[in-house]
Design a protein around this motif. Structure first.
Motif, PDB file in Angstrom:
ATOM      1  N   LEU A 104       5.941   0.631   2.451  1.00  0.00           N
ATOM      2  CA  LEU A 104       4.838   1.221   1.694  1.00  0.00           C
ATOM      3  C   LEU A 104       3.897   1.974   2.623  1.00  0.00           C
ATOM      4  O   LEU A 104       3.619   1.527   3.741  1.00  0.00           O
ATOM      5  CB  LEU A 104       4.042   0.127   0.970  1.00  0.00           C
ATOM      6  N   ALA A 297      -1.798  -1.108  -2.123  1.00  0.00           N
ATOM      7  CA  ALA A 297      -0.367  -0.938  -1.857  1.00  0.00           C
ATOM      8  C   ALA A 297       0.384  -2.235  -2.114  1.00  0.00           C
ATOM      9  O   ALA A 297       1.464  -2.235  -2.723  1.00  0.00           O
ATOM     10  CB  ALA A 297      -0.162  -0.472  -0.418  1.00  0.00           C
ATOM     11  N   ASN A 301       2.541  -2.270  -5.364  1.00  0.00           N
ATOM     12  CA  ASN A 301       3.777  -1.778  -4.732  1.00  0.00           C
ATOM     13  C   ASN A 301       3.708  -0.256  -4.566  1.00  0.00           C
ATOM     14  O   ASN A 301       4.617   0.497  -4.914  1.00  0.00           O
ATOM     15  CB  ASN A 301       5.006  -2.146  -5.552  1.00  0.00           C
ATOM     16  N   VAL A 304       5.943   3.699  -2.342  1.00  0.00           N
ATOM     17  CA  VAL A 304       7.226   3.360  -1.735  1.00  0.00           C
ATOM     18  C   VAL A 304       7.795   4.574  -1.001  1.00  0.00           C
ATOM     19  O   VAL A 304       7.862   5.671  -1.553  1.00  0.00           O
ATOM     20  CB  VAL A 304       8.219   2.871  -2.804  1.00  0.00           C
TER      21      VAL A 304
END
Length: 325
Positions: A104, A297, A301, A304
């Protein structure tokens, strides 16, 4: 906040109290505590470059260092999730070395003037112009540019990479000043590109001369992304890791690091006996990474890092060749 959490925050602040004023610390504690909990929940680690601010570098990061150190240590990570507290090319490098893990980047706009200075098409044109000459590409580039290269390097191992190829001439991309500074240390002829770091290109020899007037006896350390005339005026030049090691080894009373602003703060935590003079230059890209977006982040998530598999395979080879040097 629990008693144990409060004690943990107190201990963390004790580490950074020299560089973070007491009035600022409460603004960081909620995010720090949340990030520490989220790392456990998600089996995540945070990799932080030396240019990250102290509340990130010293309070939530698991692995810290310069580009070479982060690249090497990324290969040993056992966590499921890697958060790269740095700029985008660093997150791509972490993904190249950990293709099966989630990587990330807290802010997708955290870029780099050097990475922006060259494209894959530029590299292909250089191959046509200089057939048979190996291309050494600085890690401060996109994965797509690395994929067009023969081998990568960092400021810490550039000389070893250039000389390790065993050829009389190389192309070195994209930092013109790094290439020129390495050229003074080797008999290998180096063809340079015209990219510059927007932080380091702003330092001048006059800055150093003024520093010596204002602070007699000061030790000046310059990053090799600085112009050659700046490096020539300095007492030492090296990667951020080399500069940090130099401070610890030499124990100079007063030091100026001609590099990004947060570097002095982070080294000062380790060496409180050294006085750091700080007329530094700030990297707007590094400063896009904050505790708040690191937390986001991990919670969401976000964002990415993905790399086209065909590009990743070729770029990974260039990085692995560098790490083998």
């Amino acid at each position: 906040m629990t008693l144990n959490a409060s004690a943990s925050m107190t201990a963390l602040y004790g580490r950074v109290r020299q560089v973070i004023p007491p009035i600022e610390w409460p603004a960081f504690t909620d995010d720090i505590e949340a990030i520490l909990d989220l790392k456990q929940q998600r089996n995540a680690v945070i990799l932080a470059h030396n240019y990250q601010t102290p509340e990130i570098f010293h309070c939530v990061a698991d692995i810290v260092g310069d580009s070479l150190a982060l690249a090497r240590k990324a290969m040993t990570v056992e966590a499921d999730v890697i958060v790269l507290a740095g700029v985008h090319f660093m997150a791509e490098t972490a993904k190249l070395l950990n293709p099966g893990k989630t990587v990330l980047i807290p802010d997708t706009e955290a870029g780099c003037s050097l990475a922006d200075s060259i494209t894959p098409a530029d590299v292909r044109l250089l191959r046509q112009r200089y057939p048979g000459i190996p291309i050494v590409t600085y890690v401060n580039t996109s994965a797509a540019v690395k994929a067009e290269s023969d081998i990568c390097c960092t400021s810490g191992n550039a000389k070893a990479v250039v000389e390790g190829l065993g050829v009389p001439q190389v192309i070195m991309l994209p930092d013109e000043y790094l290439a020129q500074n390495i050229a003074t240390q080797t008999t290998v002829k180096i063809i340079a590109w015209k990219g510059h770091c927007e932080v380091h290109e702003r330092f001048s020899p006059a800055d150093i001369r003024q520093l010596r007037e204002d602070h007699p006896g000061i030790t000046v350390l310059a990053h090799p992304e600085c112009p050659p005339a700046v490096v020539a005026e300095a007492d030492f030049s090296g990667s951020t890791a080399a500069m940090s090691d130099y401070v610890g080894r030499q124990k100079s009373a007063r030091v100026m690091l001609m590099t990004e602003c947060s570097m002095s703060d982070n080294v000062a935590v380790e060496h409180p006996e050294v006085e750091f003079i700080r007329p530094c230059n700030l990297c707007p890209h590094m400063k896009r990474i904050t505790l708040a977006n690191i937390r986001a982040a991990l919670e969401l998530n976000r964002h990415v890092v993905t790399i086209d598999p065909e590009i990743a395979a070729r770029a990974r080879l260039s990085v692995e060749r560098m790490l083998a040097v």
